[in-house]
Enzyme design. Sequence first.
Site, mmCIF file in Angstrom:
data_model
loop_
_atom_site.group_PDB
_atom_site.id
_atom_site.type_symbol
_atom_site.label_atom_id
_atom_site.label_comp_id
_atom_site.label_asym_id
_atom_site.label_seq_id
_atom_site.Cartn_x
_atom_site.Cartn_y
_atom_site.Cartn_z
ATOM 1 N N LYS A 43 0.858 -1.189 0.000
ATOM 2 C CA LYS A 43 0.000 0.000 0.000
ATOM 3 C C LYS A 43 0.889 1.233 0.000
ATOM 4 O O LYS A 43 1.800 1.359 0.822
ATOM 5 C CB LYS A 43 -0.908 0.039 1.225
ATOM 6 C CG LYS A 43 -1.832 1.269 1.245
ATOM 7 C CD LYS A 43 -2.470 1.488 2.604
ATOM 8 C CE LYS A 43 -1.510 2.074 3.598
ATOM 9 N NZ LYS A 43 -1.527 3.554 3.662
ATOM 10 N N ASP A 69 -3.448 4.293 -2.174
ATOM 11 C CA ASP A 69 -4.309 4.840 -1.132
ATOM 12 C C ASP A 69 -4.239 6.370 -1.146
ATOM 13 O O ASP A 69 -3.636 6.993 -0.279
ATOM 14 C CB ASP A 69 -3.850 4.281 0.221
ATOM 15 C CG ASP A 69 -4.658 4.785 1.396
ATOM 16 O OD1 ASP A 69 -5.832 5.140 1.191
ATOM 17 O OD2 ASP A 69 -4.107 4.823 2.516
ATOM 18 N N LYS A 71 -7.215 8.346 -1.747
ATOM 19 C CA LYS A 71 -8.494 8.864 -1.238
ATOM 20 C C LYS A 71 -8.983 10.085 -2.021
ATOM 21 O O LYS A 71 -9.231 11.163 -1.473
ATOM 22 C CB LYS A 71 -8.382 9.228 0.242
ATOM 23 C CG LYS A 71 -7.975 8.077 1.152
ATOM 24 C CD LYS A 71 -7.911 8.536 2.602
ATOM 25 C CE LYS A 71 -7.513 7.426 3.547
ATOM 26 N NZ LYS A 71 -6.064 7.054 3.405
ATOM 27 N N ASP A 74 -13.329 15.010 -4.910
ATOM 28 C CA ASP A 74 -13.444 16.279 -5.639
ATOM 29 C C ASP A 74 -14.708 16.195 -6.490
ATOM 30 O O ASP A 74 -15.484 15.246 -6.364
ATOM 31 C CB ASP A 74 -12.184 16.507 -6.491
ATOM 32 C CG ASP A 74 -11.824 17.984 -6.626
ATOM 33 O OD1 ASP A 74 -12.716 18.779 -7.002
ATOM 34 O OD2 ASP A 74 -10.668 18.341 -6.357
ATOM 35 N N THR A 133 -11.118 6.763 10.622
ATOM 36 C CA THR A 133 -11.087 6.207 11.974
ATOM 37 C C THR A 133 -10.702 7.234 13.024
ATOM 38 O O THR A 133 -10.867 6.997 14.218
ATOM 39 C CB THR A 133 -10.112 5.022 12.044
ATOM 40 O OG1 THR A 133 -8.821 5.432 11.589
ATOM 41 C CG2 THR A 133 -10.597 3.869 11.179
ATOM 42 N N ARG A 224 3.219 -0.964 10.650
ATOM 43 C CA ARG A 224 4.287 -0.988 11.642
ATOM 44 C C ARG A 224 4.678 -2.366 12.154
ATOM 45 O O ARG A 224 5.870 -2.625 12.361
ATOM 46 C CB ARG A 224 3.948 -0.045 12.793
ATOM 47 C CG ARG A 224 4.365 1.388 12.505
ATOM 48 C CD ARG A 224 3.883 2.354 13.566
ATOM 49 N NE ARG A 224 2.462 2.615 13.454
ATOM 50 C CZ ARG A 224 1.823 3.534 14.151
ATOM 51 N NH1 ARG A 224 2.474 4.256 15.052
ATOM 52 N NH2 ARG A 224 0.539 3.733 13.986
#
Length: 249
Positions: A43, A69, A71, A74, A133, A224
């Site tokens: 990603k 990714d 996002k 518009d 989130t 991570r």
Amino acid sequence: MTTKTTRKTIAPQDRIFVGLDTPDIERAAALAKSLAGAVGGIKIGKELFTAQGPDGVRLVAGGAPLFLDLKFHDIPNTVAGAVRAAVHLRPAILNVHASGGRAMMQAAAQAAREAAEDLGTERPKVIGVTVLTSLDARDLEEVGQRGPAGEQVLRLARLTQDSGLDGVVCSPREIEALRRACGPDFLLVVPGIRPSWSTSDDQKRVMTPEEAVAAGADHLVISRPIIAADDPLAAAQRIAGDLSGALID
């Protein structure tokens, strides 16, 4: 309580998209190379894309399946143009904000389909981002959205599906509700995943890979626990091993 799924057969390692959350192109490329075959794809988000641009994405991704990714959000014509440009990077998955509305999402889906046809390549899956989130009910109220975050997630997921997109990004706690609401073929891509042997860092509402897949997740975005490990390849292999032992019909 989680439920078993008989929807799709996906190899454990292929469920994993590793998030290369760094602007350092050399580190990102080295990680991608070292993890080839141990994960389903990579990603790349706004940090690396903004720092290194499309050529950097091509260098890092190589031939690995790519979740781009970015996002997009518009007016429909602008998002359609962005999606057409993104398809040249050969992503397996790309995303747009569902809050951009039906016309915008329909334009994104059409642009992805047409661009792929023009290039003679496979159409990327286009998925929606429902509620970030980082937002809670109070944040949503401040921007004029009423009701709990979970209700807004379901509302936008249904709109995403009605608009012809392939699925959504969702948090672990939303997997089961979305699977019930949107059916077995709706793609659920889930960040906020932490193995039981990893720390949760600053993430809240986390779930283990086994729990997420048992709940109905298709793909897991994990950053991570893999890229910050002393041995990223061993960490990725351990997660795939954990998934192999999960009870998935």
